[in-house]
Design a protein around this motif. Sequence first.
Motif, PDB file in Angstrom:
ATOM      1  N   LEU A 169      30.275 -20.381  43.058  1.00  0.00           N
ATOM      2  CA  LEU A 169      28.921 -20.907  42.887  1.00  0.00           C
ATOM      3  C   LEU A 169      28.661 -21.499  41.508  1.00  0.00           C
ATOM      4  O   LEU A 169      27.663 -22.186  41.304  1.00  0.00           O
ATOM      5  N   ALA A 170      29.564 -21.250  40.562  1.00  0.00           N
ATOM      6  CA  ALA A 170      29.387 -21.754  39.195  1.00  0.00           C
ATOM      7  C   ALA A 170      30.074 -23.091  38.975  1.00  0.00           C
ATOM      8  O   ALA A 170      30.099 -23.606  37.858  1.00  0.00           O
ATOM      9  N   ALA A 171      30.646 -23.684  40.035  1.00  0.00           N
ATOM     10  CA  ALA A 171      31.363 -24.957  39.914  1.00  0.00           C
ATOM     11  C   ALA A 171      31.158 -25.789  41.176  1.00  0.00           C
ATOM     12  O   ALA A 171      30.809 -25.259  42.230  1.00  0.00           O
ATOM     13  N   THR A 172      31.403 -27.091  41.048  1.00  0.00           N
ATOM     14  CA  THR A 172      31.176 -28.013  42.157  1.00  0.00           C
ATOM     15  C   THR A 172      32.294 -29.044  42.220  1.00  0.00           C
ATOM     16  O   THR A 172      32.660 -29.630  41.202  1.00  0.00           O
ATOM     17  N   TYR A 173      32.841 -29.254  43.432  1.00  0.00           N
ATOM     18  CA  TYR A 173      33.787 -30.347  43.666  1.00  0.00           C
ATOM     19  C   TYR A 173      33.001 -31.647  43.810  1.00  0.00           C
ATOM     20  O   TYR A 173      31.944 -31.663  44.449  1.00  0.00           O
ATOM     21  N   VAL A 174      33.539 -32.727  43.259  1.00  0.00           N
ATOM     22  CA  VAL A 174      32.897 -34.035  43.370  1.00  0.00           C
ATOM     23  C   VAL A 174      33.924 -35.041  43.868  1.00  0.00           C
ATOM     24  O   VAL A 174      35.028 -35.116  43.333  1.00  0.00           O
ATOM     25  N   LEU A 175      33.569 -35.800  44.887  1.00  0.00           N
ATOM     26  CA  LEU A 175      34.425 -36.857  45.430  1.00  0.00           C
ATOM     27  C   LEU A 175      33.831 -38.201  45.054  1.00  0.00           C
ATOM     28  O   LEU A 175      32.668 -38.487  45.377  1.00  0.00           O
ATOM     29  N   LEU A 176      34.635 -39.026  44.364  1.00  0.00           N
ATOM     30  CA  LEU A 176      34.176 -40.350  43.931  1.00  0.00           C
ATOM     31  C   LEU A 176      34.682 -41.436  44.865  1.00  0.00           C
ATOM     32  O   LEU A 176      35.720 -41.280  45.519  1.00  0.00           O
ATOM     33  N   LYS A 177      33.976 -42.555  44.884  1.00  0.00           N
ATOM     34  CA  LYS A 177      34.413 -43.734  45.630  1.00  0.00           C
ATOM     35  C   LYS A 177      35.707 -44.252  45.025  1.00  0.00           C
ATOM     36  O   LYS A 177      36.001 -44.030  43.851  1.00  0.00           O
ATOM     37  N   LYS A 178      36.441 -45.014  45.816  1.00  0.00           N
ATOM     38  CA  LYS A 178      37.621 -45.685  45.299  1.00  0.00           C
ATOM     39  C   LYS A 178      37.165 -46.784  44.342  1.00  0.00           C
ATOM     40  O   LYS A 178      36.168 -47.460  44.583  1.00  0.00           O
ATOM     41  N   SER A 179      37.943 -46.978  43.290  1.00  0.00           N
ATOM     42  CA  SER A 179      37.646 -48.069  42.362  1.00  0.00           C
ATOM     43  C   SER A 179      38.056 -49.381  43.017  1.00  0.00           C
ATOM     44  O   SER A 179      38.766 -49.408  44.031  1.00  0.00           O
ATOM     45  N   GLU A 180      37.635 -50.482  42.452  1.00  0.00           N
ATOM     46  CA  GLU A 180      37.983 -51.799  42.989  1.00  0.00           C
ATOM     47  C   GLU A 180      39.499 -51.990  42.992  1.00  0.00           C
ATOM     48  O   GLU A 180      40.060 -52.554  43.932  1.00  0.00           O
ATOM     49  N   GLN A 181      40.171 -51.491  41.964  1.00  0.00           N
ATOM     50  CA  GLN A 181      41.630 -51.601  41.880  1.00  0.00           C
ATOM     51  C   GLN A 181      42.289 -50.816  43.018  1.00  0.00           C
ATOM     52  O   GLN A 181      43.230 -51.301  43.649  1.00  0.00           O
ATOM     53  N   GLN A 182      41.792 -49.629  43.317  1.00  0.00           N
ATOM     54  CA  GLN A 182      42.341 -48.836  44.416  1.00  0.00           C
ATOM     55  C   GLN A 182      42.115 -49.529  45.759  1.00  0.00           C
ATOM     56  O   GLN A 182      42.983 -49.489  46.633  1.00  0.00           O
ATOM     57  N   ARG A 183      40.994 -50.171  45.933  1.00  0.00           N
ATOM     58  CA  ARG A 183      40.719 -50.894  47.179  1.00  0.00           C
ATOM     59  C   ARG A 183      41.698 -52.053  47.359  1.00  0.00           C
ATOM     60  O   ARG A 183      42.180 -52.303  48.458  1.00  0.00           O
ATOM     61  N   LEU A 184      41.971 -52.761  46.261  1.00  0.00           N
ATOM     62  CA  LEU A 184      42.935 -53.865  46.325  1.00  0.00           C
ATOM     63  C   LEU A 184      44.315 -53.366  46.734  1.00  0.00           C
ATOM     64  O   LEU A 184      44.982 -53.965  47.578  1.00  0.00           O
ATOM     65  N   ILE A 185      44.736 -52.262  46.131  1.00  0.00           N
ATOM     66  CA  ILE A 185      46.038 -51.681  46.459  1.00  0.00           C
ATOM     67  C   ILE A 185      46.090 -51.302  47.930  1.00  0.00           C
ATOM     68  O   ILE A 185      47.079 -51.580  48.623  1.00  0.00           O
ATOM     69  N   ASN A 186      45.034 -50.681  48.433  1.00  0.00           N
ATOM     70  CA  ASN A 186      44.983 -50.297  49.850  1.00  0.00           C
ATOM     71  C   ASN A 186      45.030 -51.515  50.759  1.00  0.00           C
ATOM     72  O   ASN A 186      45.725 -51.513  51.781  1.00  0.00           O
ATOM     73  N   ARG A 187      44.309 -52.592  50.407  1.00  0.00           N
ATOM     74  CA  ARG A 187      44.315 -53.817  51.214  1.00  0.00           C
ATOM     75  C   ARG A 187      45.715 -54.385  51.273  1.00  0.00           C
ATOM     76  O   ARG A 187      46.190 -54.781  52.341  1.00  0.00           O
ATOM     77  N   GLU A 188      46.383 -54.459  50.121  1.00  0.00           N
ATOM     78  CA  GLU A 188      47.744 -55.006  50.090  1.00  0.00           C
ATOM     79  C   GLU A 188      48.694 -54.145  50.901  1.00  0.00           C
ATOM     80  O   GLU A 188      49.538 -54.660  51.638  1.00  0.00           O
ATOM     81  N   ARG A 189      48.552 -52.838  50.798  1.00  0.00           N
ATOM     82  CA  ARG A 189      49.418 -51.921  51.532  1.00  0.00           C
ATOM     83  C   ARG A 189      49.247 -52.098  53.035  1.00  0.00           C
ATOM     84  O   ARG A 189      50.215 -52.142  53.790  1.00  0.00           O
ATOM     85  N   HIS A 190      48.006 -52.236  53.475  1.00  0.00           N
ATOM     86  CA  HIS A 190      47.744 -52.377  54.904  1.00  0.00           C
ATOM     87  C   HIS A 190      48.083 -53.764  55.436  1.00  0.00           C
ATOM     88  O   HIS A 190      48.403 -53.929  56.611  1.00  0.00           O
ATOM     89  N   GLN A 191      48.059 -54.801  54.589  1.00  0.00           N
ATOM     90  CA  GLN A 191      48.418 -56.130  55.015  1.00  0.00           C
ATOM     91  C   GLN A 191      49.921 -56.285  55.231  1.00  0.00           C
ATOM     92  O   GLN A 191      50.376 -57.074  56.031  1.00  0.00           O
ATOM     93  N   LYS A 192      50.723 -55.502  54.492  1.00  0.00           N
ATOM     94  CA  LYS A 192      52.179 -55.577  54.598  1.00  0.00           C
ATOM     95  C   LYS A 192      52.673 -55.002  55.902  1.00  0.00           C
ATOM     96  O   LYS A 192      53.786 -55.275  56.325  1.00  0.00           O
ATOM     97  N   ARG A 193      51.898 -54.166  56.561  1.00  0.00           N
ATOM     98  CA  ARG A 193      52.342 -53.518  57.806  1.00  0.00           C
ATOM     99  C   ARG A 193      52.427 -54.471  58.927  1.00  0.00           C
ATOM    100  O   ARG A 193      52.018 -55.296  59.400  1.00  0.00           O
TER     101      ARG A 193
END
Length: 193
Positions: A169-193
Motif C-alpha cells: 500500500l506504500a507504493a504504486t506501479y505505473v504503466l506509461l504509454k509507448k514513446s513515439e520512437q517505440q511506436r516506430l520500432i513496433n510499426r517497422e517490426r510488424h511491417q517486416k512480417r
Amino acid sequence: MQDNQQSDDFLQAMSDVTPIAQDNRVINLAPNTITLAQHLKRQALEKQQQQDGNYLSVEKVDPIDPHDFLDYKKDGVQEGVHKKLRLGQYQIDEILNLQMQPIETARHNLFETLMQSHRRGIRTLLIQHGLGLHSKPFPALLKSYVNQWLKQIPQVLAFHTAQKHHGGLAATYVLLKKSEQQRLINRERHQKR
C-alpha cells in the motif's frame, strides 16, 4: 390577574418601539479573503508551473485513506495488461522514492521522472510514496496527491497499488504509454512480417 397586569405593562412599555425592517440578505462570516502571503505564493507557483511546464495541481486534493488501494486505467487499456500490472508482472524499469519529501518537491520529482522515463522509452515504474499515517494536515497526504497527479499526466495509461514484495500500500506501479520512437520500432517490426 397578575399575568394580565404584566402583559399590559409590557405592551405599554413597548408601545413606542417600531419593528426592525426585514432584511433577507445572507451574511457570510467565513473568511473569503486571501492574504498577501497566500497570493504571492500562488503567483510564484503559477510562474514556476509556466517555466517548467509542470501542470500538476497542488491547490486541492481529495483525501484518501492510507490503506486504500490505488487503481486506475484509461479507456482502451486491455484487461490483460491491467491485470499484469496489478500483479506486478511487468519488469520495473525505474523506481522513484517520494517518501518524506515536501509536496512541492514530490510534485516536481514525479513530473520530471515520468516525463524523462517516457522520453527514454521506459514503460513501467514503481512510485514509493509511503502510507503517510502521521502526515499533516491529514493522513496519506502524499499518497492522495500521487493518486491525483498520476491521473493528470496524459502519458500514464494505468496505475495500481504494488504487491507486498514491492511495498504494498506504500507504493504504486505505473504503466506509461509507448514513446513515439517505440511506436516506430513496433510499426517497422510488424511491417517486416
